[in-house]
Motif scaffolding. Structure first.
Motif, short mmCIF file in Angstrom:
data_model
loop_
_atom_site.label_atom_id
_atom_site.label_comp_id
_atom_site.label_asym_id
_atom_site.label_seq_id
_atom_site.Cartn_x
_atom_site.Cartn_y
_atom_site.Cartn_z
N GLY A 175 0.80 -1.22 0.00
CA GLY A 175 0.00 0.00 0.00
C GLY A 175 0.83 1.26 0.00
O GLY A 175 0.40 2.30 0.52
N LEU A 176 2.05 1.20 -0.59
CA LEU A 176 2.93 2.37 -0.58
C LEU A 176 2.51 3.43 -1.60
O LEU A 176 3.06 4.54 -1.58
N ASP A 177 1.58 3.08 -2.49
CA ASP A 177 1.16 4.07 -3.48
C ASP A 177 0.46 5.25 -2.81
O ASP A 177 0.32 6.31 -3.43
N VAL A 178 0.06 5.08 -1.55
CA VAL A 178 -0.57 6.21 -0.86
C VAL A 178 0.43 7.36 -0.68
O VAL A 178 0.06 8.53 -0.70
N TYR A 179 1.74 7.02 -0.55
CA TYR A 179 2.74 8.07 -0.40
C TYR A 179 2.92 8.86 -1.69
O TYR A 179 3.20 10.06 -1.66
N GLU A 180 2.78 8.18 -2.84
CA GLU A 180 2.84 8.91 -4.09
C GLU A 180 1.66 9.89 -4.19
O GLU A 180 1.83 11.03 -4.61
N ALA A 181 0.49 9.41 -3.80
CA ALA A 181 -0.67 10.31 -3.80
C ALA A 181 -0.46 11.47 -2.84
O ALA A 181 -0.80 12.63 -3.14
N ILE A 182 0.15 11.17 -1.65
CA ILE A 182 0.42 12.24 -0.68
C ILE A 182 1.42 13.24 -1.26
O ILE A 182 1.28 14.46 -1.11
N ALA A 183 2.45 12.71 -1.97
CA ALA A 183 3.44 13.61 -2.56
C ALA A 183 2.82 14.50 -3.63
O ALA A 183 3.08 15.70 -3.69
N ARG A 184 1.96 13.88 -4.48
CA ARG A 184 1.31 14.69 -5.50
C ARG A 184 0.43 15.76 -4.87
O ARG A 184 0.44 16.93 -5.30
N GLU A 185 -0.32 15.38 -3.87
CA GLU A 185 -1.19 16.36 -3.21
C GLU A 185 -0.38 17.44 -2.52
O GLU A 185 -0.72 18.63 -2.57
N ALA A 186 0.76 17.03 -1.87
CA ALA A 186 1.61 18.01 -1.21
C ALA A 186 2.22 18.98 -2.23
O ALA A 186 2.30 20.19 -1.99
N ASN A 187 2.68 18.44 -3.37
CA ASN A 187 3.24 19.31 -4.41
C ASN A 187 2.18 20.28 -4.93
O ASN A 187 2.46 21.46 -5.19
N ARG A 188 0.96 19.75 -5.12
CA ARG A 188 -0.09 20.63 -5.62
C ARG A 188 -0.40 21.74 -4.62
O ARG A 188 -0.51 22.92 -4.98
N GLU A 189 -0.50 21.35 -3.33
CA GLU A 189 -0.76 22.38 -2.32
C GLU A 189 0.41 23.35 -2.20
O GLU A 189 0.21 24.55 -1.98
N ALA A 190 1.67 22.84 -2.35
CA ALA A 190 2.82 23.72 -2.28
C ALA A 190 2.81 24.71 -3.43
O ALA A 190 3.10 25.91 -3.25
N ALA A 191 2.47 24.22 -4.65
CA ALA A 191 2.40 25.13 -5.79
C ALA A 191 1.31 26.18 -5.58
O ALA A 191 1.53 27.37 -5.85
N ALA A 192 0.15 25.72 -5.10
CA ALA A 192 -0.93 26.68 -4.86
C ALA A 192 -0.54 27.70 -3.78
O ALA A 192 -0.80 28.90 -3.91
N ALA A 193 0.14 27.19 -2.72
CA ALA A 193 0.57 28.10 -1.65
C ALA A 193 1.61 29.08 -2.18
O ALA A 193 1.62 30.26 -1.81
N GLY A 194 2.51 28.59 -3.06
CA GLY A 194 3.50 29.49 -3.65
C GLY A 194 2.84 30.58 -4.48
O GLY A 194 3.24 31.75 -4.42
N GLU A 195 1.83 30.17 -5.27
CA GLU A 195 1.13 31.18 -6.07
C GLU A 195 0.44 32.20 -5.17
O GLU A 195 0.48 33.41 -5.43
N ARG A 196 -0.21 31.69 -4.11
CA ARG A 196 -0.87 32.63 -3.18
C ARG A 196 0.16 33.55 -2.53
O ARG A 196 -0.10 34.75 -2.34
N ALA A 197 1.35 32.99 -2.18
CA ALA A 197 2.39 33.82 -1.56
C ALA A 197 2.87 34.89 -2.52
O ALA A 197 3.09 36.05 -2.13
N ASP A 198 3.04 34.51 -3.82
CA ASP A 198 3.47 35.51 -4.80
C ASP A 198 2.42 36.61 -4.95
O ASP A 198 2.76 37.81 -5.02
N VAL A 199 1.14 36.19 -5.00
CA VAL A 199 0.08 37.20 -5.13
C VAL A 199 0.06 38.13 -3.92
O VAL A 199 -0.02 39.36 -4.05
#
Length: 578
Positions: A175-199
């Motif tokens: 069941g390690l594929d959950v970490y890939e999903a967590i990484a994708r979600e974390a990257n997506r949230e990090a990108a969104a947070a970065g965009e919000r920080a830039d704005v």
């Protein structure tokens, strides 16, 4: 979790009671031929804990857990967790409609951790057992199957797979594929947070000049804008007047220009000099004629004749006046143009100021409209309250109120009469019941008549039911024969598959074997090399085993259906005979 004792009765392949004792075993292996029930032991352990088996591929399906031709199955597991001893038990039942369900489930805590049976306390029952087991073990069903019980066939598939496939299989099993999903979600949230920080950084940068001096300056500009709004109001009035003056000046200029064009088209007539000379001569002649009457008459006649022949003076005089007005207009035109340019510049400034004032005016209008709406609502509410007050004031005592008391007394009299009639009816009913109780009973005759009718119907149905029972018994015997044949076919297919798997494993070791050297597996001297590995034979054997298992499942279902049909026919025949 440490298993201690597993008891099976009527579960899957174990039709008879069986016990697996794990007491004192730190490590153990289940050894036996194919179909001996090794996997069923693991299935029973999973079923006792979670009520399902990973091989069934459906957590809601429990039909495969009950052995064929039995109506009840029980699985009981004794296990230790954290120094305490627990018992998990589940019971399967087959209904008359051949539907298999879990009749009861329990999770108990034994009072003495050293005993297998004894006093216990129920921790959960029925649907609450699985959640309590998950809380106790800390693992849900899927993680238990991935981390504790490896599904059958997955290990052999893992050994023969390529490294990349092994990694994918480990990720899937653990069941390690959950970490890939967590990484994708974390990257997506990090990108969104970065965009919000830039704005936000850009927005904060826009307020870098928000100092005390800037605030004071802005306040001063607000005050200046207020004063400008007042000046704009005054300038708007002057602008209207100036605009009207500009329109009038432009109209005058247009009129003058048209007149200039008309005057420019006028030319001095030919012979105007001669006319002027004749006019002078006529004047002299007129003067002489004044002195000399006789000569004046003749001269006047000649002068009139000459004057009649000359052009009229009115157009010439009008042209002279027009020339004078045109000269005056040309002299006034530069001043009017300058005044027009100044008025246009003042109009632009006033327009900008008017635009700024318009925003303030719109805000004031919105506030005025909101206040007007609230005022209208208050007026409507006041009108409604006045209307209600008028209606309440118009209320009066209805006519005929004094007659209601008489009607009420009449109703009371009717009620008393009805009560008396009810007492008389109840007395008549009691007398009728006593008369009926004294009459002879008909229940025995009615019962005998019904029994005779049922007996006649049973006598008519019995031959057909007996034939159905004999047919069901024959079908059950035929299904049992087919089931035995299917079991033999499964055993043969599994033996062939085991031989093919053994040959495939030996073929996989062929590159590492050398004649005369020791085998790395059994450490015996290699005399001959095994044939090269051929995956097609093993795949064909696996397909044959799958087909045989499917045939066996169908034969089991058919045998169970035939047995259930025979049992139902026997039950109906016995009930009919009774």
């Amino acid at each position: 979790m440490r298993p201690v004792r597993l008891e099976l009765n009527g579960f899957a392949a174990f039709r008879e009671p069986a016990v697996v004792d794990f007491t004192g075993a730190d490590y153990f292996a289940l050894v036996g031929p194919t179909g001996a029930g090794k996997s069923t032991v693991v299935d029973a352990l999973c079923f006792a804990l979670y009520g399902s088996v990973p091989r069934w591929d459906d957590r809601r399906a429990v039909r495969l857990g009950l052995a064929p031709h039995v109506s009840r199955g029980v699985v009981r597991l004794v296990f230790d967790v954290g120094g305490e001893r627990y018992v998990a038990a589940r019971e399967l039942r087959r209904s008359a409609q051949d539907k298999v369900t879990v009749r009861s489930a329990r999770l108990e805590l034994l009072a003495d951790p050293a005993e297998l049976d004894g006093d216990s306390r129920v921790l959960a029952a029925d649907s609450g057992v699985t959640p309590e087991v998950e809380r106790l073990l800390g693992l849900p069903f899927d993680q238990f199957c991935q981390c504790v019980v490896l599904p059958q066939g997955a290990f052999a598939e893992f050994l023969h797979a390529r490294p990349a496939d092994r990694q994918k299989m480990l990720v899937r099993l653990l069941g390690l594929d959950v970490y890939e999903a967590i990484a994708r979600e974390a990257n997506r949230e990090a990108a969104a947070a970065g965009e919000r920080a830039d704005v936000l950084a850009g927005q904060l940068g826009a307020y870098d000049d928000a100092t005390a001096d800037a605030v004071a300056g802005a306040t001063a500009r607000v005050d200046a804008l207020g004063a400008l709004a007042d000046r704009v109001t005054d300038a708007a009035e002057r602008l209207g007047e100036a605009a009207a003056a500009v329109v009038a000046a432009e109209a005058a200029v247009a009129t003058t220009e048209r007149e200039r064009v008309v005057l420019a088209a006028i030319s001095v007539p030919v012979g105007a000099a001669d006319v002027d000379a004749r006019r002078k001569s006529a004047a002299e002649a007129s003067a002489a004629a004044a002195r000399v009457v006789a000569d004046a008459v003749a001269a006047d006649a000649d002068a009139r004749t000459a004057r009649d022949a000359a052009p009229a003076r009115g157009p010439l005089e009008q042209a002279r006046r027009d020339h004078a007005e045109l000269a005056a207009a040309r002299d006034a035109r530069p001043g009017a143009a300058a005044a027009h340019d100044a008025a246009a510049a003042e109009e632009k400034d006033a327009a900008r100021a008017a635009a700024d004032a318009a925003a303030v005016l719109e805000t004031a209008r919105a506030a005025r409209d909101s206040a007007a709406a609230r005022l209208d609502g208050a007026d409507r509410e006041l009108a409604r309250l006045d209307s209600e007050r008028s209606q309440l004031a118009a209320l009066r005592v209805p006519d005929g109120l004094d007659r209601l008391d008489g009607r009420r007394r009449a109703a009371d009299d009717d009620l008393a009469a009805a009560a008396k009639a009810l007492e008389e009816a109840e007395a008549a009913d009691a007398a009728a019941r006593e008369a009926r109780a004294g009459a002879p009973a008909r229940a025995a005759l009615d019962k005998a008549l019904a029994d005779h009718t049922a007996l006649d119907a049973a006598l008519v149905r019995r031959p057909d039911l007996a034939a159905r029972h004999e047919s069901a018994v024959a079908a059950r015997a035929s299904a049992a024969t087919a089931l035995d044949a299917a079991r033999d076919a499964v055993d043969a297919a599994r033996a062939t598959r085991d031989a093919a798997a053994h040959a495939d494993r030996a073929g996989a070791l062929r590159p590492a074997l050398h004649v005369g050297d020791a085998c790395p597996v059994c450490e015996q001297t290699v005399t001959t090399l095994p044939p090269a590995a051929d995956g097609t034979a093993l795949a064909a054997a696996d397909a044959a085993v799958a087909a045989a298992d499917a045939d066996l499942d169908r034969a089991r279902a058919a045998a169970a259906d035939a047995a259930a049909g025979a049992d139902r026919a026997a039950t109906e025949l016995a009930r009919l005979d009774t």
